[in-house]
Design a protein around this motif. Structure first.
Motif, PDB file in Angstrom:
ATOM      1  N   ALA A 189      34.741  56.954  52.999  1.00 43.29           N
ATOM      2  CA  ALA A 189      34.002  57.974  52.606  1.00 43.29           C
ATOM      3  C   ALA A 189      34.465  59.026  53.365  1.00 43.29           C
ATOM      4  CB  ALA A 189      32.504  57.957  52.955  1.00 43.29           C
ATOM      5  N   HIS A 190      34.851  60.330  52.584  1.00 42.77           N
ATOM      6  CA  HIS A 190      35.056  61.669  53.146  1.00 42.77           C
ATOM      7  C   HIS A 190      36.173  61.477  54.254  1.00 42.77           C
ATOM      8  CE1 HIS A 190      31.689  60.907  55.581  1.00 42.77           C
ATOM      9  NE2 HIS A 190      31.064  61.277  54.581  1.00 42.77           N
ATOM     10  N   PRO A 191      37.289  61.052  54.078  1.00 41.09           N
ATOM     11  CA  PRO A 191      38.040  60.817  55.338  1.00 41.09           C
ATOM     12  C   PRO A 191      38.430  62.264  56.193  1.00 41.09           C
ATOM     13  CG  PRO A 191      39.404  60.457  53.303  1.00 41.09           C
ATOM     14  CD  PRO A 191      37.831  60.542  52.982  1.00 41.09           C
ATOM     15  N   GLY A 192      38.690  63.219  55.107  1.00 40.78           N
ATOM     16  CA  GLY A 192      38.931  64.473  55.589  1.00 40.78           C
ATOM     17  C   GLY A 192      38.004  65.035  56.795  1.00 40.78           C
ATOM     18  N   ARG A 193      36.705  64.429  56.881  1.00 38.16           N
ATOM     19  CA  ARG A 193      35.854  65.078  57.588  1.00 38.16           C
ATOM     20  C   ARG A 193      35.827  64.533  59.089  1.00 38.16           C
ATOM     21  NH1 ARG A 193      30.070  65.219  54.967  1.00 38.16           N
ATOM     22  NH2 ARG A 193      29.427  65.885  57.244  1.00 38.16           N
ATOM     23  N   TYR A 194      36.635  63.333  59.410  1.00 38.12           N
ATOM     24  CA  TYR A 194      36.756  62.839  60.604  1.00 38.12           C
ATOM     25  C   TYR A 194      37.387  63.320  61.682  1.00 38.12           C
ATOM     26  CZ  TYR A 194      34.465  59.294  57.545  1.00 38.12           C
ATOM     27  OH  TYR A 194      33.832  58.727  56.587  1.00 38.12           O
ATOM     28  N   ASP A 195      38.363  64.254  61.519  1.00 43.15           N
ATOM     29  CA  ASP A 195      39.085  65.042  62.577  1.00 43.15           C
ATOM     30  C   ASP A 195      39.743  63.928  63.656  1.00 43.15           C
ATOM     31  OD1 ASP A 195      39.828  67.480  63.896  1.00 43.15           O
ATOM     32  OD2 ASP A 195      38.014  67.496  65.256  1.00 43.15           O
TER      33      ASP A 195
END
Ligand code: AMP
Ligand code: MN
Ligand code: MN
Ligand code: MN
Length: 281
Positions: A189-195
């Protein structure tokens, strides 16, 4: 065709009941919808019956909280069997620790001067064992500590701020395993949110794939168009299917309303490519 494979109802931290959420999706023109409440499947039966009435093709889903190298990662399961014993037991175990964590969050907030946060947050939770940070955030808004939920998460409940509590969620391989065992497709899910930085992102995707993960969210409410392209490239590199979902939680609490998702970038294989339900819609 609007396909939305990630959203939340009151069963976890959404604002609409499963039935009202499906009605909202239908009004927004969504043709295929998956309900993916955090660590649970309690809304699926109600959502499916509403979807049948409203002519929306419905997919059983969930979103499992995972701890991976000290970080929290979310794994969406699509086309799961919510009665599968392994999945049922796994989700039960993940939910089981939420109440304890909530007490610790309340203690941490109390040290920062916020009183009665557990009771306050619990008033916003539909189901006491599903209590999460969003319910605390809504209580903090109500009590005047921040103007809205987004701004709560800048001042509270995140690493280094009052109300943050480290927590052990499911293991990545377990969460992917439960989903797969139940016949479902595991989606990062939403890999762009993991920083994470590039190296860690590659490690995460490799481990996810080795565990049996099959898809990655490319278009999601919290991604920028530039991130659509970045994660479409990861999908191609690792031969993963591409998913899309709004991650809708309710009015004023979402990146994007339902029915507004951009199409998947050219070259992606959609996670629904061989789903009869999507072909029919
Ligand atoms: P929990 O599973 O209890 O840790 O809560 C995670 C949920 O908090 C996410 O699914 C979001 O709904 C919400 N959340 C986390 N970070 C943010 C943020 N920065 N802004 C708004 N909501 C957030
Ligand atoms: Mn949430
Ligand atoms: Mn998530
Ligand atoms: Mn979500």
């Amino acid at each position: 065709m609007q396909i939305d494979l990630h959203c939340h109802s009151t069963i976890s931290d959404g604002l609409f009941s499963p039935r009202d959420l499906v009605a909202h999706a239908a009004a927004q023109g969504v043709d295929v919808l998956a309900l993916t409440d955090h660590d649970g499947t309690g809304g699926l039966a109600e959502a499916r019956s509403a979807a049948d009435e409203l002519g929306v093709a419905f997919i059983d889903g969930t979103e499992i909280s995972v701890s991976w190298r000290g970080r929290t990662i979310h794994i969406v399961g699509l086309c799961i069997d919510p009665r599968h014993p392994e999945l049922v037991a796994g989700l039960q175990a993940v939910r089981g620790s939420r109440l304890q964590r909530a007490a610790a969050i309340a203690q941490s907030l109390a040290k920062a001067g916020v009183k009665n946060a557990l009771e306050g947050a619990q008033r916003h939770a539909h189901n006491p064992e599903m209590i999460g940070r969003t319910h605390f955030a809504r209580f903090l808004v109500e009590a005047g500590y921040a103007p809205d939920v987004k701004r709560v998460f800048k001042r509270y409940l995140v690493n280094g701020k009052p109300g943050y509590v480290a927590h052990e969620w499911a293991r990545l391989s377990d969460a992917v395993g439960w989903i797969t065992a139940s016949g479902g497709v595991a989606v990062l899910a939403h890999p762009g949110r993991y920083d994470l930085g590039k190296d860690l992102m590659h490690s995460l995707i490799q481990e996810f794939r080795q565990a049996g993960g099959r898809a990655i969210e490319v278009v999601t409410g919290s991604h920028t168009p530039q991130q659509y392209a970045i994660f479409a490239a990861y999908a191609q590199q690792y031969d993963l299917l591409a998913s899309c979902g709004s991650d809708y939680h309710g009015p004023q609490e979402s990146y994007l309303d339902m029915g507004r998702l951009a199409p998947l970038p050219e070259g992606c294989t959609p996670v629904w490519a061989d789903w009869p339900v999507a072909a029919a819609a």
